[in-house]
Motif scaffolding. Structure first.
Motif, PDB file in Angstrom:
ATOM      1  N   PRO A  18       0.804  -1.229   0.000  1.00  0.00           N
ATOM      2  CA  PRO A  18       0.000   0.000   0.000  1.00  0.00           C
ATOM      3  C   PRO A  18       0.839   1.282   0.000  1.00  0.00           C
ATOM      4  O   PRO A  18       0.308   2.360  -0.282  1.00  0.00           O
ATOM      5  CB  PRO A  18      -0.823  -0.117   1.292  1.00  0.00           C
ATOM      6  N   LEU A  19       2.121   1.175   0.281  1.00  0.00           N
ATOM      7  CA  LEU A  19       2.998   2.349   0.312  1.00  0.00           C
ATOM      8  C   LEU A  19       3.878   2.457  -0.929  1.00  0.00           C
ATOM      9  O   LEU A  19       4.778   3.316  -0.985  1.00  0.00           O
ATOM     10  CB  LEU A  19       3.906   2.298   1.553  1.00  0.00           C
ATOM     11  N   LYS A  20       3.626   1.638  -1.938  1.00  0.00           N
ATOM     12  CA  LYS A  20       4.537   1.563  -3.082  1.00  0.00           C
ATOM     13  C   LYS A  20       4.692   2.893  -3.813  1.00  0.00           C
ATOM     14  O   LYS A  20       5.749   3.186  -4.374  1.00  0.00           O
ATOM     15  CB  LYS A  20       4.084   0.482  -4.058  1.00  0.00           C
ATOM     16  N   ALA A  21       3.666   3.726  -3.807  1.00  0.00           N
ATOM     17  CA  ALA A  21       3.723   4.989  -4.561  1.00  0.00           C
ATOM     18  C   ALA A  21       4.713   5.984  -3.957  1.00  0.00           C
ATOM     19  O   ALA A  21       5.170   6.901  -4.645  1.00  0.00           O
ATOM     20  CB  ALA A  21       2.332   5.624  -4.629  1.00  0.00           C
ATOM     21  N   PHE A  22       5.069   5.807  -2.698  1.00  0.00           N
ATOM     22  CA  PHE A  22       5.968   6.769  -2.064  1.00  0.00           C
ATOM     23  C   PHE A  22       7.373   6.734  -2.654  1.00  0.00           C
ATOM     24  O   PHE A  22       8.098   7.732  -2.592  1.00  0.00           O
ATOM     25  CB  PHE A  22       6.013   6.538  -0.548  1.00  0.00           C
ATOM     26  N   ARG A  23       7.763   5.628  -3.228  1.00  0.00           N
ATOM     27  CA  ARG A  23       9.088   5.564  -3.856  1.00  0.00           C
ATOM     28  C   ARG A  23       9.228   6.639  -4.935  1.00  0.00           C
ATOM     29  O   ARG A  23      10.297   7.233  -5.110  1.00  0.00           O
ATOM     30  CB  ARG A  23       9.317   4.178  -4.454  1.00  0.00           C
ATOM     31  N   ASN A  24       8.134   6.904  -5.628  1.00  0.00           N
ATOM     32  CA  ASN A  24       8.175   7.905  -6.704  1.00  0.00           C
ATOM     33  C   ASN A  24       8.319   9.335  -6.179  1.00  0.00           C
ATOM     34  O   ASN A  24       8.504  10.261  -6.968  1.00  0.00           O
ATOM     35  CB  ASN A  24       6.899   7.800  -7.557  1.00  0.00           C
ATOM     36  N   ARG A  25       8.260   9.498  -4.887  1.00  0.00           N
ATOM     37  CA  ARG A  25       8.404  10.829  -4.279  1.00  0.00           C
ATOM     38  C   ARG A  25       9.869  11.153  -3.968  1.00  0.00           C
ATOM     39  O   ARG A  25      10.159  12.211  -3.408  1.00  0.00           O
ATOM     40  CB  ARG A  25       7.579  10.904  -2.986  1.00  0.00           C
ATOM     41  N   PHE A  26      10.775  10.226  -4.324  1.00  0.00           N
ATOM     42  CA  PHE A  26      12.190  10.397  -4.000  1.00  0.00           C
ATOM     43  C   PHE A  26      13.053  10.292  -5.254  1.00  0.00           C
ATOM     44  O   PHE A  26      12.710   9.587  -6.204  1.00  0.00           O
ATOM     45  CB  PHE A  26      12.648   9.337  -2.990  1.00  0.00           C
ATOM     46  N   HIS A  27      14.180  10.974  -5.228  1.00  0.00           N
ATOM     47  CA  HIS A  27      15.202  10.828  -6.262  1.00  0.00           C
ATOM     48  C   HIS A  27      16.038   9.587  -5.938  1.00  0.00           C
ATOM     49  O   HIS A  27      16.625   9.503  -4.853  1.00  0.00           O
ATOM     50  CB  HIS A  27      16.112  12.054  -6.314  1.00  0.00           C
ATOM     51  N   LEU A 313      11.011  20.153   6.630  1.00  0.00           N
ATOM     52  CA  LEU A 313       9.557  20.191   6.498  1.00  0.00           C
ATOM     53  C   LEU A 313       9.082  19.428   5.270  1.00  0.00           C
ATOM     54  O   LEU A 313       8.029  18.779   5.298  1.00  0.00           O
ATOM     55  CB  LEU A 313       9.077  21.639   6.427  1.00  0.00           C
ATOM     56  N   ALA A 314       9.854  19.508   4.192  1.00  0.00           N
ATOM     57  CA  ALA A 314       9.491  18.774   2.978  1.00  0.00           C
ATOM     58  C   ALA A 314       9.430  17.274   3.254  1.00  0.00           C
ATOM     59  O   ALA A 314       8.502  16.581   2.820  1.00  0.00           O
ATOM     60  CB  ALA A 314      10.505  19.068   1.866  1.00  0.00           C
ATOM     61  N   ALA A 315      10.418  16.772   3.979  1.00  0.00           N
ATOM     62  CA  ALA A 315      10.448  15.345   4.293  1.00  0.00           C
ATOM     63  C   ALA A 315       9.352  14.962   5.281  1.00  0.00           C
ATOM     64  O   ALA A 315       8.705  13.911   5.144  1.00  0.00           O
ATOM     65  CB  ALA A 315      11.823  14.975   4.848  1.00  0.00           C
ATOM     66  N   LEU A 316       9.118  15.816   6.266  1.00  0.00           N
ATOM     67  CA  LEU A 316       8.094  15.515   7.262  1.00  0.00           C
ATOM     68  C   LEU A 316       6.698  15.502   6.650  1.00  0.00           C
ATOM     69  O   LEU A 316       5.805  14.793   7.133  1.00  0.00           O
ATOM     70  CB  LEU A 316       8.156  16.526   8.411  1.00  0.00           C
ATOM     71  N   GLU A 317       6.511  16.268   5.595  1.00  0.00           N
ATOM     72  CA  GLU A 317       5.232  16.242   4.877  1.00  0.00           C
ATOM     73  C   GLU A 317       4.948  14.830   4.373  1.00  0.00           C
ATOM     74  O   GLU A 317       3.818  14.323   4.487  1.00  0.00           O
ATOM     75  CB  GLU A 317       5.279  17.212   3.705  1.00  0.00           C
ATOM     76  N   ILE A 318       5.967  14.170   3.852  1.00  0.00           N
ATOM     77  CA  ILE A 318       5.815  12.802   3.352  1.00  0.00           C
ATOM     78  C   ILE A 318       5.561  11.846   4.506  1.00  0.00           C
ATOM     79  O   ILE A 318       4.706  10.945   4.420  1.00  0.00           O
ATOM     80  CB  ILE A 318       7.061  12.393   2.540  1.00  0.00           C
ATOM     81  N   TYR A 319       6.292  12.020   5.603  1.00  0.00           N
ATOM     82  CA  TYR A 319       6.086  11.169   6.774  1.00  0.00           C
ATOM     83  C   TYR A 319       4.665  11.277   7.291  1.00  0.00           C
ATOM     84  O   TYR A 319       4.039  10.287   7.688  1.00  0.00           O
ATOM     85  CB  TYR A 319       7.080  11.541   7.876  1.00  0.00           C
ATOM     86  N   ASN A 320       4.149  12.494   7.318  1.00  0.00           N
ATOM     87  CA  ASN A 320       2.776  12.703   7.775  1.00  0.00           C
ATOM     88  C   ASN A 320       1.779  11.921   6.926  1.00  0.00           C
ATOM     89  O   ASN A 320       0.808  11.360   7.432  1.00  0.00           O
ATOM     90  CB  ASN A 320       2.432  14.196   7.726  1.00  0.00           C
ATOM     91  N   GLU A 321       2.019  11.923   5.631  1.00  0.00           N
ATOM     92  CA  GLU A 321       1.112  11.229   4.712  1.00  0.00           C
ATOM     93  C   GLU A 321       1.189   9.717   4.886  1.00  0.00           C
ATOM     94  O   GLU A 321       0.163   9.030   4.893  1.00  0.00           O
ATOM     95  CB  GLU A 321       1.437  11.601   3.270  1.00  0.00           C
ATOM     96  N   GLY A 323       2.496   7.923   7.522  1.00  0.00           N
ATOM     97  CA  GLY A 323       2.164   7.508   8.884  1.00  0.00           C
ATOM     98  C   GLY A 323       3.157   6.503   9.433  1.00  0.00           C
ATOM     99  O   GLY A 323       3.520   5.536   8.759  1.00  0.00           O
ATOM    100  N   MET A 324       3.588   6.718  10.648  1.00  0.00           N
ATOM    101  CA  MET A 324       4.606   5.863  11.264  1.00  0.00           C
ATOM    102  C   MET A 324       4.125   4.427  11.430  1.00  0.00           C
ATOM    103  O   MET A 324       4.897   3.481  11.282  1.00  0.00           O
ATOM    104  CB  MET A 324       5.004   6.454  12.623  1.00  0.00           C
ATOM    105  N   GLU A 325       2.863   4.253  11.715  1.00  0.00           N
ATOM    106  CA  GLU A 325       2.328   2.899  11.913  1.00  0.00           C
ATOM    107  C   GLU A 325       2.425   2.081  10.626  1.00  0.00           C
ATOM    108  O   GLU A 325       2.853   0.918  10.641  1.00  0.00           O
ATOM    109  CB  GLU A 325       0.880   2.968  12.390  1.00  0.00           C
ATOM    110  N   ALA A 326       2.041   2.687   9.509  1.00  0.00           N
ATOM    111  CA  ALA A 326       2.107   1.978   8.230  1.00  0.00           C
ATOM    112  C   ALA A 326       3.557   1.729   7.811  1.00  0.00           C
ATOM    113  O   ALA A 326       3.884   0.668   7.257  1.00  0.00           O
ATOM    114  CB  ALA A 326       1.386   2.782   7.149  1.00  0.00           C
ATOM    115  N   LEU A 327       4.420   2.678   8.081  1.00  0.00           N
ATOM    116  CA  LEU A 327       5.828   2.514   7.737  1.00  0.00           C
ATOM    117  C   LEU A 327       6.458   1.376   8.539  1.00  0.00           C
ATOM    118  O   LEU A 327       7.235   0.580   8.013  1.00  0.00           O
ATOM    119  CB  LEU A 327       6.591   3.814   7.977  1.00  0.00           C
ATOM    120  N   ARG A 328       6.128   1.305   9.818  1.00  0.00           N
ATOM    121  CA  ARG A 328       6.663   0.222  10.648  1.00  0.00           C
ATOM    122  C   ARG A 328       6.148  -1.133  10.166  1.00  0.00           C
ATOM    123  O   ARG A 328       6.900  -2.110  10.120  1.00  0.00           O
ATOM    124  CB  ARG A 328       6.277   0.450  12.107  1.00  0.00           C
TER     125      ARG A 328
END
Length: 422
Positions: A18-27, A313-321, A323-328
């Motif tokens: 479910p988090l696969k799309a976040f990879r596209n948010r990074f270089h 702040l740019a990075a924390l914006e992604i973390y907020n989206e 969520g620590m629970e899903a990342l763990r």
């Protein structure tokens, strides 16, 4: 799902992520035109694509407003910049927003914390750390002890793993605390040990330290954004961290601190003061007499490094989206998958995983002890497009980060390592 030891399994796992799309948010860095397998987010996280936008917004504000950007910047007035990261950081470390603030660099913050929370007396003067702590922590503790004109080897208490073991047992940490309970002033351990990847039992250690009459703090450099933290609930006295590893906020990025509200709301706690920690309603009166702001803000010294904090702040914006629970949850699966593949290669005469197998005692990182030709193996991995981390004398650290690493990354790493070993 079938055999895990296949590329097809890894690709199917990625499709179901479910988090696969976040990879596209990074270089993702490339080698010879191909994306590398980046397993060193435990040393420097990748750059979010929104970082440039955040920094350019502040550069534009500086260009068009000059000093007036402190109060009239349309999006984020610089005077209040330290407040914009509070909510996100509080969620990540399990704290109240008033208990956290981003400021300075990590080692600077450790010193600032020890100024307040290492107050040795003739009877209580010892500091407990783990043997083999990150060098900067060792140097900071050493210099603090010597600053107080105390005998270093007497005031420093180190705890090492049992002979033949690589990680610390919680019961041994507690036992060491109890052993020095009458002379212990401070327990200061890492949250996640940088070399082994062990995640310490913060709750139990804090309880033991307090029972012994000591204060307890943590260096969370390898823990923040990596493992679940409950600093407020666990009654930790203080903590500090960097933001350039799992928080992806840029090389040398702004650090952060946690000060529990039981201390943060006490203006009489000694500290090294600066004007940004002074009551902001009176700050520009330029008067004598330091009046600390409540909470962690009262430990600030200088005004905010805006450009570094914009990247934060740019990075924390992604973390907020995410969520620590899903990342763990993903992290457990991703590192668990890596472990299951490496177990097929594990041979104590050559390759051994020294990170705890208990998932509650580790984060993303697995540390691989290589007993023969370790540097040559590491260099082969590098030439093959694997960005990992070599630590003397013979450990390769690999950290699949859930925000941007994939199950296919894990399988391909295993495939490359298998070929070079065999």
């Amino acid at each position: 799902m079938g055999n895990k030891n296949t590329l097809a399994y890894a690709q199917q796992s990625d499709n179901e992520d479910p988090l696969k799309a976040f990879r596209n948010r990074f270089h993702i860095p490339k080698l010879n035109g191909k994306e590398v397998i980046y397993f060193t987010g435990n040393s420097l996280g990748l750059q979010p694509k929104n970082t440039k936008t955040y920094i350019e917004e502040e550069l534009d504000g500086w260009a068009t407003l000059g000093v007036d950007g402190h109060f009239h910047s349309q999006k984020r007035p610089w005077f209040y910049y330290h407040k914009f990261s509070k909510e996100a950081l509080a969620k990540i470390v399990g704290a109240l927003p008033s208990e956290v603030v981003s400021m300075n660099s990590l080692t600077t913050n450790l010193h600032m914390m020890m100024v307040s929370f290492y107050r040795p007396t003739s009877s209580r003067y010892k500091i407990l750390i783990e043997a083999g702590a990150f060098p900067s922590d060792q140097y900071a503790v050493e210099s603090q002890i010597k600053f107080h004109n105390l005998p270093y080897h007497e005031a420093l208490v180190e705890i090492a793993p049992k002979e033949g073991e690589h990680t610390l047992r919680t019961e041994d940490i507690v036992k060491k605390i109890e052993e020095h309970k009458d002379s212990l002033a401070l327990v200061m351990l890492s949250g996640v040990q940088y070399y082994t990847g062990q995640f310490f039992d913060i709750k139990t250690i804090t309880e033991a330290g307090h029972k012994a009459g000591a204060l307890v703090g943590f260096d969370l450099a390898h823990a923040v954004g990596n493992v679940p933290l409950e600093l407020h609930e666990h009654q930790v006295d203080f903590a500090a961290w960097c933001s350039y590893k799992y928080l992806n906020s840029g090389p040398g990025g702004v650090s952060g601190i946690f000060v529990h509200e039981k201390h943060g709301n006490n203006p009489d706690i000694p500290r090294f003061a600066g004007w940004w920690g002074h009551n902001e309603e009176e700050r520009f009166r330029m008067e004598k007499g330091f009046k600390p702001m409540e909470g962690a803000d009262g430990w600030q010294v200088s005004n905010v490094n805006v450009l570094s904090s914009a990247a934060h702040l740019a990075a924390l914006e992604i973390y907020n989206e995410a969520g620590m629970e899903a990342l763990r949850k993903k992290s457990l699966k991703l590192t668990g998958y890596l472990e299951s593949l490496l177990k097929e290669l594990e041979n104590e005469n050559l390759l051994e995983i020294i990170t705890p197998s208990d998932t509650n005692s580790r984060g993303c990182q697995l540390s691989l002890l290589v007993n023969s030709n370790g540097k040559a193996i590491f260099e082969h991995l590098t030439r093959s497009g694997v960005v990992a981390d070599w630590r003397e004398p013979n450990v390769i650290r690999v950290a699949p980060v859930p925000l941007y690493n994939t199950f296919e990354d894990v399988f391909n790493f295993y495939d490359i390592l298998k070929k070079v070993i065999f």
